[in-house]
Design a protein around this motif. Structure first.
Motif, mmCIF file in Angstrom:
data_model
loop_
_atom_site.group_PDB
_atom_site.id
_atom_site.type_symbol
_atom_site.label_atom_id
_atom_site.label_comp_id
_atom_site.label_asym_id
_atom_site.label_seq_id
_atom_site.Cartn_x
_atom_site.Cartn_y
_atom_site.Cartn_z
ATOM 1 N N ASP A 201 -0.810 -2.495 -9.219
ATOM 2 C CA ASP A 201 -2.088 -2.336 -9.909
ATOM 3 C C ASP A 201 -3.182 -2.616 -8.893
ATOM 4 O O ASP A 201 -2.913 -2.606 -7.688
ATOM 5 C CB ASP A 201 -2.167 -3.227 -11.167
ATOM 6 N N ASP A 202 -4.386 -2.877 -9.340
ATOM 7 C CA ASP A 202 -5.488 -3.053 -8.393
ATOM 8 C C ASP A 202 -5.527 -4.435 -7.752
ATOM 9 O O ASP A 202 -6.349 -4.681 -6.872
ATOM 10 C CB ASP A 202 -6.831 -2.724 -9.044
ATOM 11 N N LEU A 203 -4.615 -5.340 -8.138
ATOM 12 C CA LEU A 203 -4.604 -6.700 -7.568
ATOM 13 C C LEU A 203 -3.314 -7.050 -6.833
ATOM 14 O O LEU A 203 -3.334 -7.846 -5.896
ATOM 15 C CB LEU A 203 -4.836 -7.735 -8.675
ATOM 16 N N HIS B 179 0.826 -1.211 0.000
ATOM 17 C CA HIS B 179 0.000 0.000 0.000
ATOM 18 C C HIS B 179 0.863 1.265 0.000
ATOM 19 O O HIS B 179 0.372 2.364 0.246
ATOM 20 C CB HIS B 179 -0.978 -0.021 1.172
#
Length: 194
Positions: A46-48, A34
């Motif tokens: 990325d988002d994963l 994060h």
């Protein structure tokens, strides 16, 4: 304050758990993925998942690809995680391919991110399309593996993406695929599909 905190949490493999519920209270890798760590800078996110260099790289290139979702170990993976694992494989392959092609054959041991001389992060569209269409001459030197419990170093799932040669004999043993301590990504995916 320290005594009060120790009565509320227990620490196991880099993760603090609440003693009452065994839920994650704090996790080193969660902070890293994060972007909350100054020690381990992200190379890709990325988002994963997110990718960063471990503190002690075992090879000429060594990345950790970690899901943003806190999954403790390979033992917690289910069939529902197959798309995540496929995505992590794509990210790992893309990053190893581009960095292995950029690296000279006489690459010095990997330095930590601020001094690492190659591009970091998402590839541009031209490079990305080229990498997807072709295989790299270095693909046979790539290893994708997870350490299996109790041999995992931290209780947050992370894939080791490695471009050999290893820095020493111990590293080659530590990351030997499909031993009791180390499972290849392909092995884990195959087991989940059964």
């Amino acid at each position: 304050m320290g005594a009060e905190r120790s009565s509320l949490v227990k620490v196991k493999k880099g993760v603090e758990y609440l003693k009452t519920t065994n839920e994650v209270h704090d996790c080193l890798f969660c902070r890293i993925v994060h972007g909350e760590s100054e020690i381990n800078q992200l190379w890709y996110a990325d988002d994963l998942c997110a990718l960063f260099v471990p503190r002690s790289p075992a090879a000429r290139l060594h990345f950790l690809i970690t899901p943003l979702e806190h999954i403790r170990t390979i033992n917690e993976l289910t069939k529902d995680h197959l798309p995540l694992l496929e995505h992590i494989r794509e990210v790992a392959l893309e990053q190893l391919r581009v960095h292995s092609e950029l690296a000279s054959s006489k690459l010095q041991p990997l330095a930590h991110p601020p001094t690492y001389k190659f591009n970091r992060g998402k590839l541009n569209n031209d490079t990305e399309n080229t990498m997807k269409e072709t295989t790299s001459n270095n693909d046979h030197n790539f290893i994708f593996c997870f350490h299996a419990p109790p041999y995992n170093s931290i209780d947050h799932l992370h894939l080791h993406a490695i471009y050999k040669p290893f820095v020493n004999l111990w590293s080659s043993i530590q990351y030997s695929n499909n031993k009791s301590w180390c499972k290849s990504l392909e092995h884990v995916i195959r087991d989940l599909k059964k």
